[in-house]
Design an enzyme around this catalytic site. Structure first.
Site, PDB file in Angstrom:
ATOM      1  N   ASP A  73       0.741  -1.231   0.119  1.00 11.26           N
ATOM      2  CA  ASP A  73       0.243   0.095   0.119  1.00 11.26           C
ATOM      3  C   ASP A  73       0.759   1.368   0.296  1.00 11.26           C
ATOM      4  OD1 ASP A  73      -2.004  -1.567  -0.030  1.00 11.26           O
ATOM      5  OD2 ASP A  73      -2.384  -0.905   1.942  1.00 11.26           O
ATOM      6  N   GLU A 104       1.182  -1.215   5.468  1.00  9.21           N
ATOM      7  CA  GLU A 104       0.106  -1.800   5.443  1.00  9.21           C
ATOM      8  C   GLU A 104      -0.621  -0.504   5.431  1.00  9.21           C
ATOM      9  OE1 GLU A 104      -2.624  -3.927   3.152  1.00  9.21           O
ATOM     10  OE2 GLU A 104      -0.480  -3.844   3.132  1.00  9.21           O
ATOM     11  N   LYS A 106      -4.787   0.129   5.503  1.00  9.04           N
ATOM     12  CA  LYS A 106      -6.326  -0.504   6.136  1.00  9.04           C
ATOM     13  C   LYS A 106      -6.911   0.677   6.491  1.00  9.04           C
ATOM     14  CE  LYS A 106      -6.146  -3.644   2.670  1.00  9.04           C
ATOM     15  NZ  LYS A 106      -4.817  -2.763   2.423  1.00  9.04           N
TER      16      LYS A 106
END
Length: 242
Positions: A73, A104, A106
């Site tokens: 990401d 990452e 999210k």
């Protein structure tokens, strides 16, 4: 007397990040779109506020042996000394030697997401990295030791209660090797970092987590120094492969 306030400026940086992450969470219903929006918020922050020697992008990482990482990401990589980058449409590929940190990003921290992020980070750290001796006017410096690649997790919220408690700590400790998540931020609550002095994770709850995380990341990047001198010929050999 100046009307500027440093505390107000730094608080506004966090408030902007938290607001944008909150909008992505509430207003965007499709999981993929919501995820892309979250990544975009963090990437925009890093691209704006990191020193210009660093660049941040969603990318794959490749090594000179032809191995690829999973798509990451947020990749923080060197743009000053890294001699090449491949970009086709929205797909970006950077050489392993140029990478400083991978994250990452999210919406919500969960045990499953931590494990997933650890897997992603490990896919980068396991790649082969070259380092050549460095010539100078009086001779040659030895090849620079490889810098540790930082790994981390960036979210807006946490599924745990408390958000930065023992459950989060337990999930982070599942992989303390290739997948270790050294630093991260839960924008609504605080940030965390791996303390190498006692090999534990420290959780910091504050009012402006995004700003605190950014400052800690910059401080850790400063200690990383500069990426090694890449062996271009090791990559160039692939030009002869059919």
């Amino acid at each position: 007397m100046s009307a500027w306030s440093l505390s107000t400026l730094l608080a506004s940086l966090h408030d902007d990040i938290q607001l944008r992450l909150g909008i992505a969470r509430k207003a965007l219903q499709h999981p993929g779109v919501k995820g892309d929006a979250s990544e975009g918020v963090w990437l925009d922050m890093l691209e704006t506020y990191l020193p210009k020697r660093y660049q941040a992008a969603k990318a794959f990482v490749v090594d000179s042996l032809g191995n690829f990482s999973e798509q990451i990401d947020v990749v923080v990589f060197d743009r000053q000394y890294s001699p090449f980058i491949f970009k086709f449409d929205e797909q970006i590929i950077v050489p392993a030697e140029s990478v400083y940190a991978v994250f990452e990003a999210k919406q919500t921290a969960t045990a499953g997401l931590v494990a997933y992020a650890q897997q992603k980070v490990a896919s980068v750290r396991k790649l082969h990295r070259t380092s050549l001796p460095i010539p100078y006017a009086g001779g040659t410096y030895p090849a620079k030791p490889l810098i540790p690649i930082l790994g981390g997790l960036l979210t807006f919220e946490s599924d745990w209660s408390p958000a930065l408690g023992s459950s989060f700590d337990k999930a982070l400790k599942v992989d303390m090797h290739d997948g270790r998540l050294d630093i991260g931020c839960v924008a609504s609550h605080g940030h965390y970092f791996h303390d190498v002095s006692d090999n534990t994770f420290k959780f910091v709850q504050e009012n402006k987590p995004a700003t605190a995380f950014l400052f800690r990341l910059i401080a850790q990047l400063q200690f990383s120094g500069t990426v090694p001198m890449i062996d271009i010929d090791a990559y160039g050999k692939w030009l002869t492969q059919s």
